[in-house]
Write a protein that holds these residues in place. Structure first.
Motif, short mmCIF file in Angstrom:
data_model
loop_
_atom_site.label_atom_id
_atom_site.label_comp_id
_atom_site.label_asym_id
_atom_site.label_seq_id
_atom_site.Cartn_x
_atom_site.Cartn_y
_atom_site.Cartn_z
N LEU A 106 27.28 -15.47 63.38
CA LEU A 106 26.52 -16.00 62.25
C LEU A 106 25.71 -14.89 61.58
O LEU A 106 25.63 -14.81 60.35
CB LEU A 106 25.58 -17.13 62.71
CG LEU A 106 24.81 -17.84 61.60
CD1 LEU A 106 25.75 -18.43 60.56
CD2 LEU A 106 23.92 -18.94 62.18
N VAL A 160 31.81 -18.58 57.63
CA VAL A 160 31.92 -19.14 58.98
C VAL A 160 33.34 -19.66 59.22
O VAL A 160 33.92 -19.45 60.28
CB VAL A 160 30.88 -20.27 59.18
CG1 VAL A 160 31.20 -21.09 60.42
CG2 VAL A 160 29.48 -19.68 59.26
N MET A 168 32.54 -18.83 66.64
CA MET A 168 31.39 -19.54 66.10
C MET A 168 31.13 -20.85 66.84
O MET A 168 30.41 -21.70 66.36
CB MET A 168 31.59 -19.84 64.61
CG MET A 168 31.83 -18.65 63.76
SD MET A 168 30.37 -17.61 63.63
CE MET A 168 29.29 -18.65 62.67
N ILE B 5 24.36 -25.75 60.04
CA ILE B 5 24.14 -24.32 59.84
C ILE B 5 22.65 -24.02 59.69
O ILE B 5 22.16 -23.01 60.18
CB ILE B 5 24.92 -23.82 58.60
CG1 ILE B 5 26.41 -23.73 58.93
CG2 ILE B 5 24.43 -22.45 58.17
CD1 ILE B 5 27.24 -23.08 57.87
#
Lengths: 169, 397
Positions: A106, A160, A168, B5
């Motif tokens: 990330l 991502v 991830m 996220i």
């Protein structure tokens, strides 16, 4: 500067320097550069400390100097720097050791973002600022913060998705 | 990871910066820094000049006696402050009596009279100026980046005094190569775009068309501040490969001709002298990057043809950026006492001459016998900075 102003400034540095430095580091990706930015910003604040402390927003004042300078520097060096390269920074916790294997990936995605978008994410998710405070820190409108944030998140999701399977998770 | 996220960002930022600690004695360092700046401000200009001379001379001695070591150009009364700006200058350009200054963050472009130093005009373009170039007729091309508030990027074509303009939106112009009064080539992901605009203040609409046969190769993108320019009769473009700071030079239409983008050869800056491109390079080894490295000359095939004297120069081996007006080469270096050096850019490069500039050179433009420089002192400073003109040393012409 009067003695009580000087003592007050020292107390401010003791209380806020680490938080500001972490924020600067996340935007620049370079600890040395972050330290330089912090010191420069603190020097500017020190020179005007009596008036800044009266306004009761010294941290916001210093943060604004740091973030805008970091973005300027990064834009100047768009093609020069590799921000947030954790391999360059001794002492960074190993994501595997931390038991959170997705973080390194990330971070590598975050470093691909333009400096302005990266700053918005840091201010929102590390400094926990509201959109209005983020706009003040960046010297722009709330609308700009919203659009920069949306673009950053869209791009981040794309990046991502492009990560190799498993990196991830 | 696919879930939230935002939450991952919060946790990642927290852990990635957990080790960061302020340096010890920070408060005292801040106090010392303020005291030092006050002392500096009180110093008389004459004293500062003597100090600068001394420091530069010491640097010259340290650089050794190599044949391409920099010579000191003494500060001269002919250097002149054109203006002091409180914003961050991103690019300079000069043409005739006007010096143009682009300020990225403020979306400003200003014109100064180079003779009187008077600010002639400042215009605000819709986005941050990513490209600034003066074309035929002294017309000023400004490319700006897309942004949330300004919408898509675009191009402005301005009269020399900046009072009139024409515009085209809907493209991201990170660099511009003017080819006529109303036409410029703009690198894009798919090759060069031919952008045509009405003369400033004239009616009409702008247009953009893909220029056939100008591919930059697969995966090529440009970024604000990236360089493009003519190499012979072809346009050469600095393209990003989307991997952090990796970039390479590509000849448009001949994507097989490239330079850079290897671990040892990243590109800081580039400039064209017509038949050659000069590149300031740096290496990235094991994730470490010095952001300075050898200056390299490339021929029309982007093959290195760097003169040995340049390759072995102790100053030029630490180049950070490079500019040229076709006749003289200007190199910003990481050597403190040689922040800016120049040399003749012809087939036979001349001696390397140091200009009396201190700090980090961030923008430069040269025309005729004068060069205009904006430098940050100390490097990275956000304090107001000066734009100073210097006469071009004879040895560099």
């Amino acid at each position: 500067m009067r003695a009580d102003d000087d003592a007050d400034f020292a107390a401010f540095v003791a209380a806020s320097a680490r938080r500001l430095l972490r924020s600067a580091y996340l935007v620049t990706g370079d600890r040395t550069e972050a330290e330089d930015l912090l010191q420069t910003a603190l020097e500017r604040a020190y020179r005007r400390w009596p008036s800044i402390r009266q306004k009761d927003v010294p941290e916001a004042y210093v943060r604004k100097i740091i973030v805008t300078a970091a973005i300027d520097t990064a834009r100047r060096r768009t093609l020069r720097r590799a921000p947030l390269d954790e391999e360059r920074i001794p002492g960074l916790p190993d994501p595997a050791v931390e038991g959170i294997p997705g973080r390194a990936a990330l971070l590598s995605c975050v470093r691909e973002l333009p400096a302005g978008q990266r700053a918005v994410l840091v201010l929102r998710y590390f400094d926990d600022l509201t959109e209005a405070d983020t706009a003040r820190a960046l010297g722009c409108s709330i609308g700009t913060v919203k659009s920069q944030h949306a673009r950053a998140m869209d791009r981040l999701r794309d990046l991502v998705r492009q990560q190799p399977d498993g990196s991830m998770t | 990871m696919s879930g939230n996220i935002a939450q991952e960002l919060t946790e990642t930022f927290a852990s990635a910066s957990e080790f960061v600690q302020p340096p010890p004695g920070l408060t005292e360092r801040v106090r010392s820094g303020v005291r030092r700046r006050r002392r500096r401000a009180l110093a008389a200009t004459a004293i500062a000049t003597v100090v600068l001379l001394g420091a530069a001379a010491a640097g010259y001695a340290a650089a050794g006696s190599h044949r391409a070591a920099a010579r000191l150009q003494a500060p001269t009364a002919r250097s002149r402050v054109i203006g002091t700006v409180s914003y961050q200058v991103t690019q300079l350009a000069v043409s005739g009596r006007y010096l143009y200054v682009a300020a990225g963050q403020n979306s400003w472009v200003s014109a100064y009279d180079v003779v009187t130093g008077k600010l002639i005009a400042t215009v605000t373009v819709p986005g941050e100026p990513a490209a600034l170039a003066v074309g035929p007729g002294g017309l000023v091309w400004v490319g700006y980046s897309p942004s949330g508030s300004a919408g898509p990027g675009g191009v402005w074509l301005l009269s020399p005094d900046l009072r009139q303009h024409s515009e085209l939106t809907g493209l991201s112009a990170d660099s511009i190569v003017p080819v006529s009064k109303t036409i410029a080539l703009v690198p894009s992901r798919h090759g060069l775009l031919r952008v045509r605009l009405p003369l400033p203040g004239q009616p009409g609409q702008g247009s953009q068309h893909a220029e056939p046969g100008t591919s930059l190769g697969p995966g090529a993108t440009t970024a604000p501040g990236a360089w493009s320019g003519m190499l012979g009769n072809r346009v050469t473009v600095q393209v990003s490969t989307g991997a952090g700071d990796n970039s390479r030079l590509v000849v448009a239409g001949q994507p097989g001709l490239t330079y850079g983008d290897s671990a040892r050869t990243h590109i800081n800056g580039a400039t064209s002298t017509g038949s050659a491109v000069w590149v300031s390079t740096f290496a990235q080894i094991n994730g470490e990057s010095s952001l300075q490295g050898p200056l390299v000359r490339l021929n029309a095939a982007l093959t290195p043809t760097t003169p040995p004297a340049v390759l072995t120069s102790p100053v030029l081996s630490r180049s950070e950026d490079v500019w040229s007006d076709g006749r003289t080469l200007w190199v910003a270096t990481g050597v403190l006492t040689h922040s800016l050096v120049c040399l003749a850019a012809g087939s036979r490069t001349g001696p390397v001459v140091t200009l009396p500039v201190s700090g980090q050179v961030v923008a430069l433009a040269a025309a005729g016998s004068t060069v205009y420089v904006n430098a940050l002192e100390p490097p990275g400073s956000t304090a107001p900075s000066k734009i100073v003109s210097y006469p071009v040393p004879a040895a560099c012409q």
